[in-house]
Design an enzyme around this catalytic site. Sequence first.
Site, PDB file in Angstrom:
ATOM      1  N   GLU A 153     -19.211  -8.629  35.207  1.00 15.79           N
ATOM      2  CA  GLU A 153     -20.338  -9.203  34.455  1.00 15.79           C
ATOM      3  C   GLU A 153     -21.286  -9.934  35.395  1.00 15.79           C
ATOM      4  O   GLU A 153     -22.516  -9.905  35.203  1.00 15.79           O
ATOM      5  CB  GLU A 153     -19.809 -10.130  33.343  1.00 15.79           C
ATOM      6  CG  GLU A 153     -19.225  -9.307  32.200  1.00 15.79           C
ATOM      7  CD  GLU A 153     -18.142 -10.004  31.391  1.00 15.79           C
ATOM      8  OE1 GLU A 153     -18.001 -11.237  31.490  1.00 15.79           O
ATOM      9  OE2 GLU A 153     -17.420  -9.295  30.664  1.00 15.79           O
TER      10      GLU A 153
ATOM     11  N   SER B  66      -9.192  -5.372  28.442  1.00 16.90           N
ATOM     12  CA  SER B  66      -8.582  -5.236  27.121  1.00 16.90           C
ATOM     13  C   SER B  66      -7.060  -5.382  27.123  1.00 16.90           C
ATOM     14  O   SER B  66      -6.357  -4.673  26.408  1.00 16.90           O
ATOM     15  CB  SER B  66      -8.994  -3.908  26.474  1.00 16.90           C
ATOM     16  OG  SER B  66     -10.399  -3.902  26.248  1.00 16.90           O
TER      17      SER B  66
HETATM   18  P1  PGA Z   1     -11.219  -8.398  28.295  1.00 13.90           P
HETATM   19  O1  PGA Z   1     -11.908  -8.991  29.624  1.00 13.90           O
HETATM   20  O2  PGA Z   1      -9.745  -8.736  28.398  1.00 13.90           O
HETATM   21  O3  PGA Z   1     -11.883  -9.122  27.162  1.00 13.90           O
HETATM   22  O4  PGA Z   1     -11.428  -6.946  28.299  1.00 13.90           O
HETATM   23  C1  PGA Z   1     -11.283  -8.908  30.858  1.00 13.90           C
HETATM   24  C2  PGA Z   1     -12.145  -9.517  31.928  1.00 13.90           C
HETATM   25  O5  PGA Z   1     -13.374  -9.340  31.894  1.00 13.90           O
HETATM   26  O6  PGA Z   1     -11.634 -10.194  32.838  1.00 13.90           O
END
Ligand code: PGA
Length: 250
Positions: free
Chosen positions: A97, A213
């Site tokens: 991100e 996830s």
């Molecule tokens: P998520 O995020 O478990 O919500 O998929 C993982 C992360 O971005 O570290």
Amino acid sequence: MSGNWKMNHTHFEAIQFVQALAALVRSRPWRPGRVVSVHPPFTSLRSVQTAIESDDIPVRLGAQNCHEAPNGAFTGEVSAGMLAKLNVSYVIVGHSERRQLFGEDDLTVRAKLDAVVKNGMTAILCVGETLEERRAGGEKEKVASQLQSALADRPAAVVSGVVVAYEPIWAIGTGETATAKDAQEMAAHIRGEISRLAGDEAAGQVTLQYGGSVKPDNAGELLRCRDVDGLLVGGASLEATSFYEIAQAR
Ligand code: PGA
């Protein structure tokens, strides 16, 4: 086992979370050798630090990002030295991100990793491919190039102390998890690349996480992969019970 809260929880909610997690750990302590960290937003670090230290809660403090410079005119940023003063143990660098939404390139990620290590903390270096890259069969090359730019030309002792989190971008927050087979295959590839960059010993010692996830019902399967040592959890780390279950999985 790390919980990345992203931009969630006020400092009040953060304290409630830590207290709820502490109650669960008191009733059944972590498995031997298990290291668990929570990564709240900057605004909650001091509150969580105080809660952890005053009640001796077996959870390490983590951050989600830092700036690479030691100080200066960088409005809105936080340095690694500031985090170290709060007894932060782990700092996530190069989360997808940050790379995608905030334009962090490989050079910046490398500089952030430097800052984290220089300040005596452990970097959790995130790597991973997009769906398009995987569809084109380029996932291993992508991850190798991210590892190369962050970890090449560093002493083996530094590389072996890094945590590398493999987070396929298509699996983050989508409910779609890599299969255990894919996670293992990439983890083995990462160990191989690290061996090439810093030697077999560093490759054996480096800690590898899978992220994307992760949920209580898939954590065990992922953790049983030979080269997966731990998990980086986003959404499912926001609630104390589900994070506790994941952190206790095996
Ligand atoms: P998520 O995020 O478990 O919500 O998929 C993982 C992360 O971005 O570290």
